[in-house]
Structures are given as C-alpha cells and as structure tokens.
Design an enzyme around this catalytic site. Sequence first.
Site, short mmCIF file in Angstrom:
data_model
loop_
_atom_site.label_atom_id
_atom_site.label_comp_id
_atom_site.label_asym_id
_atom_site.label_seq_id
_atom_site.Cartn_x
_atom_site.Cartn_y
_atom_site.Cartn_z
N GLU A 177 5.55 2.96 -9.81
CA GLU A 177 6.89 2.94 -9.61
C GLU A 177 7.34 1.51 -10.11
OE1 GLU A 177 7.92 3.47 -5.59
OE2 GLU A 177 6.87 5.49 -5.46
N GLY A 222 1.77 3.27 -6.05
CA GLY A 222 1.09 2.87 -6.93
C GLY A 222 -0.33 2.53 -6.87
N ALA A 273 0.93 -1.22 0.12
CA ALA A 273 -0.11 0.01 0.04
C ALA A 273 0.92 1.37 -0.06
CB ALA A 273 -1.01 0.24 1.27
N TYR A 283 8.53 -13.02 -14.59
CA TYR A 283 7.43 -12.34 -14.00
C TYR A 283 6.18 -12.80 -14.79
CZ TYR A 283 4.32 -8.31 -13.35
OH TYR A 283 3.14 -7.52 -13.02
P1 NDP Z 1 4.49 0.15 -7.37
O1 NDP Z 1 6.02 -0.49 -7.50
O2 NDP Z 1 4.27 1.21 -7.45
O3 NDP Z 1 3.83 -0.76 -6.00
C1 NDP Z 1 4.31 -1.92 -5.69
C2 NDP Z 1 3.99 -2.00 -4.04
O4 NDP Z 1 4.31 -3.75 -3.56
C3 NDP Z 1 4.89 -1.20 -3.26
O5 NDP Z 1 3.98 -0.76 -2.10
C4 NDP Z 1 5.91 -1.87 -2.62
O6 NDP Z 1 5.92 -1.62 -1.33
C5 NDP Z 1 5.19 -3.34 -2.29
N1 NDP Z 1 6.04 -4.59 -2.39
C6 NDP Z 1 7.02 -4.84 -3.11
N2 NDP Z 1 7.60 -6.09 -2.46
C7 NDP Z 1 6.89 -6.22 -1.27
C8 NDP Z 1 7.21 -6.89 -0.17
N3 NDP Z 1 8.31 -8.22 -0.24
N4 NDP Z 1 6.63 -7.01 1.07
C9 NDP Z 1 5.57 -6.25 1.04
N5 NDP Z 1 5.24 -5.15 -0.02
C10 NDP Z 1 6.02 -5.30 -0.95
O7 NDP Z 1 3.66 -1.19 -8.58
P2 NDP Z 1 2.38 -1.19 -8.58
O8 NDP Z 1 1.52 -0.28 -7.93
O9 NDP Z 1 2.29 -0.97 -10.40
O10 NDP Z 1 2.11 -2.85 -8.58
C11 NDP Z 1 1.21 -3.40 -7.65
C12 NDP Z 1 0.83 -4.64 -8.35
O11 NDP Z 1 0.16 -4.52 -9.80
C13 NDP Z 1 1.79 -5.90 -8.47
O12 NDP Z 1 1.50 -6.91 -8.07
C14 NDP Z 1 1.99 -5.57 -9.88
O13 NDP Z 1 2.54 -7.01 -10.48
C15 NDP Z 1 0.83 -5.57 -10.45
N6 NDP Z 1 0.73 -5.01 -11.79
C16 NDP Z 1 1.15 -3.57 -12.08
C17 NDP Z 1 0.99 -3.24 -13.51
C18 NDP Z 1 1.70 -2.07 -14.05
O14 NDP Z 1 1.90 -1.76 -15.09
N7 NDP Z 1 2.13 -1.25 -12.94
C19 NDP Z 1 0.30 -3.91 -14.50
C20 NDP Z 1 -0.19 -5.47 -13.79
C21 NDP Z 1 -0.04 -5.57 -13.02
P3 NDP Z 1 7.44 -1.50 -0.58
O15 NDP Z 1 8.51 -1.19 -1.39
O16 NDP Z 1 7.37 -0.34 0.59
O17 NDP Z 1 7.59 -2.86 0.35
C1 8X3 Z 2 2.75 -5.43 -15.51
C2 8X3 Z 2 2.43 -4.88 -16.72
O1 8X3 Z 2 3.15 -4.51 -18.99
O2 8X3 Z 2 4.48 -5.74 -17.58
O3 8X3 Z 2 2.16 -6.76 -15.02
O4 8X3 Z 2 2.27 -6.77 -18.54
S1 8X3 Z 2 3.20 -5.64 -17.96
#
Ligand code: NDP
Ligand code: 8X3
Length: 257
Positions: A193, A17, A14, A157
């Site tokens: 991010e 993103g 949380a 991934y």
């Molecule tokens: P961000 O990098 O902005 O956010 C990722 C979040 O995950 C951060 O809050 C980070 O917090 C947390 N996180 C990472 N590793 C851990 C851990 N070991 N324990 C607890 N928290 C963790 O990316 P998004 O918001 O884009 O990603 C969120 C989800 O959406 C992911 O599952 C990603 O795969 C998915 N997703 C994203 C897409 C995109 O294009 N952005 C598209 C499709 C899916 P902290 O570092 O403080 O722990």
């Molecule tokens: C994250 C988005 O573009 O790598 O799941 O598929 S993409």
Amino acid sequence: MSRLKGKVVLITGASSGIGEACARRFASHGSDLVLVARRRERLESSKTSLEKEYGVRVLVETLDVRDRQAVNAFGDRLQVENRVPDVLVNNAGLASGLSPIFEGDPEDWDRMIDTNVKGLLNVSHRIIPMMVARDSGHIINIGSIAGHIVYPLGNVYNATKFAVRALNEAMNIELVGTKIRVSCVDPGVTATEFSAVRFHGDRAKAEAVYKGFKPLTGDDIADAICYVASVPDHVNVLDMIVMPTAQRSPYVLHRDE
Ligand code: NDP
Ligand code: 8X3
C-alpha cells in the site's frame, strides 16, 4: 527446528504490506507475535487466521508509533505480561507526497519524520532496555534503497531513510559487547500500500509505479527479514539490500513496453 520457534516477535506496522507478510512468515516458523499498527481490525483478522493456522500466540494492539506516551505504556504492558520481544521489527513507515521541497507540504514532512524516524526511536527507546536487561535480542530496522541514494522528488522520504540507516549504525555501535544484534533490511520497489499512501489514495498513480515489471512482494521481504533473524547468534547481518531483478538502482529499472 527453526531458530525462530517460540521467539516473541514485535512487528510495528503489521496491518499491511511488509509487516503483515512478516507476521505470517514468523508465525510459520512458530514465533509468537506482538502486532501493532493503527488499523486494529486488520490486526484482529491476522490474529484469528495465524493463531488458527500455526497455533502461535498473537497479541494485537492499536498503536501509533508517533505517540511516545502510548508506546511507553505498551512497553510497560509487555514487561508485566512477560512478552518482552526477542525480535523487534521496526517496520512502520510511509512516504507522503512526491514533490520538490519548495512545493512540498510541511504536513507530509511531519508525517514522515514523525513516523519513520521519531516513531522508530520511540519504540526502540522503550524496547531496547528490556533487551539489554536480558542481554539478548535482535532489532531489525526496515530502511530502504531510498536510504542509500537520493532520487528526484524523494527528498524528505530519502532523508528519513538515510536517518534509519544512521540509527541502525548507531545502535550497532552502542550495543557492541552485548549479545543484542541490530540489522537493517533495505528493500527496493515492493508492491504494497506504500504508493497508495504516498499519493494520498490516488490508485491510478500508485498502480503505475508497479507497471511493466515484476516488483518485490511483502513476502519476498518477509523472507529476507526471517533469514536475518534466524542466522546463528554469533552472526549479525548489518545491512541487506534487496531489489527486484528488474531494478538495479533507484535510477535503473527495466520496464517491458
Ligand atoms: P504499507 O503502507 O503497506 O504498510 C505500512 C505499515 O506501517 C502499515 O501497517 C501502517 O499501518 C503502518 N504505519 C504507518 N504509520 C504508522 C504509525 N504512525 N504508527 C503505527 N503504524 C504505522 O507499506 P510497506 O509495507 O511497503 O511499508 C513498510 C516499510 O517498508 C516502511 O517503513 C517503508 O518505508 C518500507 N519500504 C517500503 C518499500 C516499498 O516499495 N513498498 C521499499 C523500501 C522500504 P496503519 O496505517 O494501520 O497504522
Ligand atoms: C520505498 C521504495 O522506490 O521509494 O522506500 O525507494 S522507493
């Protein structure tokens, strides 16, 4: 009145993103929040602003979802403090690296598999029994279009997000006959991010991902997640794919010159 008012919503990842946007959206519906991630100061700052703006209760905790013992201990605390989640958003996740398997860094593989698959399992394994005991709850897993189609260099991934989709299906099958719902929300390119993390902090490479078109924002996906969470109890959205209008598949993305 929103069906989400007064619900306790646990969001992993949380601190930025999609997860951070989700916290704000659920708070705007009157939900109480439990926010976890590794970067505590960011969670504290959300807590301060959301409590002030929406008058909801926000509990924040530094939690690495890969640390099974810590996840279990945190689950115990939620139970003792009577904050059993009505909604669990399994959002914490990352991509680390973008290279062929034969040139990949196994440390990157561990990071993705341990967070996206085992971390999601750790949290679900501790929280679902509390939902089963009450025969209510909603698990919302954040997958990806990367869990539907493998794209070049996405390999590990992609595999983790295929796994999330499989686990979403497994949870649904296992919880049939209960009132617990299980949903997957699968975003396409979303400006967060995510790319900076994937490219290990290389900002130029990260910014290039979002050039020439309008990507989704965390808020767009938070809207989809809140929709999925707020449909009537007898409705279960199994899987929702959301892409930017400029993107129609991982391979088909229109960029303006
Ligand atoms: P961000 O990098 O902005 O956010 C990722 C979040 O995950 C951060 O809050 C980070 O917090 C947390 N996180 C990472 N590793 C851990 C851990 N070991 N324990 C607890 N928290 C963790 O990316 P998004 O918001 O884009 O990603 C969120 C989800 O959406 C992911 O599952 C990603 O795969 C998915 N997703 C994203 C897409 C995109 O294009 N952005 C598209 C499709 C899916 P902290 O570092 O403080 O722990
Ligand atoms: C994250 C988005 O573009 O790598 O799941 O598929 S993409």
